[in-house]
Design a protein around this motif. Structure first.
Motif, PDB file in Angstrom:
ATOM      1  N   UNK A  80      47.677  28.935  30.303  1.00 52.31           N
ATOM      2  CA  UNK A  80      46.136  29.089  30.701  1.00 52.31           C
ATOM      3  C   UNK A  80      46.246  30.435  31.607  1.00 52.31           C
ATOM      4  N   UNK A  81      46.865  30.781  32.397  1.00 52.79           N
ATOM      5  CA  UNK A  81      46.705  31.801  33.205  1.00 52.79           C
ATOM      6  C   UNK A  81      47.144  33.250  32.384  1.00 52.79           C
ATOM      7  N   UNK A  82      48.214  33.051  31.618  1.00 50.31           N
ATOM      8  CA  UNK A  82      48.413  34.309  30.583  1.00 50.31           C
ATOM      9  C   UNK A  82      47.420  34.585  29.675  1.00 50.31           C
ATOM     10  N   UNK A  83      46.912  33.577  29.177  1.00 47.74           N
ATOM     11  CA  UNK A  83      45.703  33.487  28.208  1.00 47.74           C
ATOM     12  C   UNK A  83      44.638  34.230  28.736  1.00 47.74           C
ATOM     13  N   UNK A  84      44.136  33.492  30.004  1.00 44.20           N
ATOM     14  CA  UNK A  84      43.025  34.180  30.721  1.00 44.20           C
ATOM     15  C   UNK A  84      43.191  35.667  31.089  1.00 44.20           C
ATOM     16  N   UNK A  85      44.265  36.158  31.722  1.00 45.37           N
ATOM     17  CA  UNK A  85      44.563  37.511  31.889  1.00 45.37           C
ATOM     18  C   UNK A  85      44.650  38.282  30.666  1.00 45.37           C
ATOM     19  N   UNK A  86      45.107  38.174  29.588  1.00 48.72           N
ATOM     20  CA  UNK A  86      44.931  38.573  28.521  1.00 48.72           C
ATOM     21  C   UNK A  86      43.393  38.931  28.020  1.00 48.72           C
ATOM     22  N   UNK A  87      42.768  37.620  27.970  1.00 50.86           N
ATOM     23  CA  UNK A  87      41.186  37.958  27.572  1.00 50.86           C
ATOM     24  C   UNK A  87      40.452  38.752  28.528  1.00 50.86           C
TER      25      UNK A  87
END
Length: 135
Positions: A80-87
């Motif tokens: 979730x952290x990586x996905x949010x950072x990318x978005x």
């Protein structure tokens, strides 16, 4: 004072092609922690969406030396952290994409409400929303 330890065998390879086996040990925790580990494991199996408890379980597994299991349990948070950072890097904070970003942020904050990283990402999200709405 005597301590019970739980051993962990680690194989180290060196450039000289010599392989060493090293035994690491970490102190066993109290009966209370073992009971908590058992209870949390059962809870997480029954409630797969219990993010806070899953992270708590990962922390206890890490403390007791069960690193592989700890990584598996904390994997959701990391994803979730990586996905949010990318978005956020793509500035997907408005419209339909923004709603999806907000859902990911909400899920991350439910998993770890007191995480400094999660709260920093939340601040960044609101900063980008404000910046995007001005233009």
């Amino acid at each position: 004072m005597l301590r019970n330890t739980s051993p962990c065998l680690v194989k180290l390879s060196q450039p000289s092609a010599i392989a060493l086996n090293v035994q690491l040990s970490s102190p066993n925790k109290s009966k209370r922690q073992k009971q908590k580990l058992k209870t949390l494991t059962k809870y997480v199996q029954q409630h797969s969406s219990g993010g806070k408890k899953r992270l708590e379980l990962a922390n206890i597994l890490y403390e007791t030396g069960s690193w592989t299991e700890a990584i598996a349990e904390s994997y959701d948070y990391t994803v979730l952290t990586r996905r949010l950072e990318n978005r956020l890097r793509l500035k997907l904070v408005l419209g339909t994409e923004g709603k999806q970003t907000k859902k990911i942020l909400t899920a991350l904050l439910k998993l770890a409400p007191h995480s400094a990283n999660a709260n920093q990402l939340k601040d960044h999200y609101y900063f980008l929303r404000e910046e995007s709405s001005k233009t």
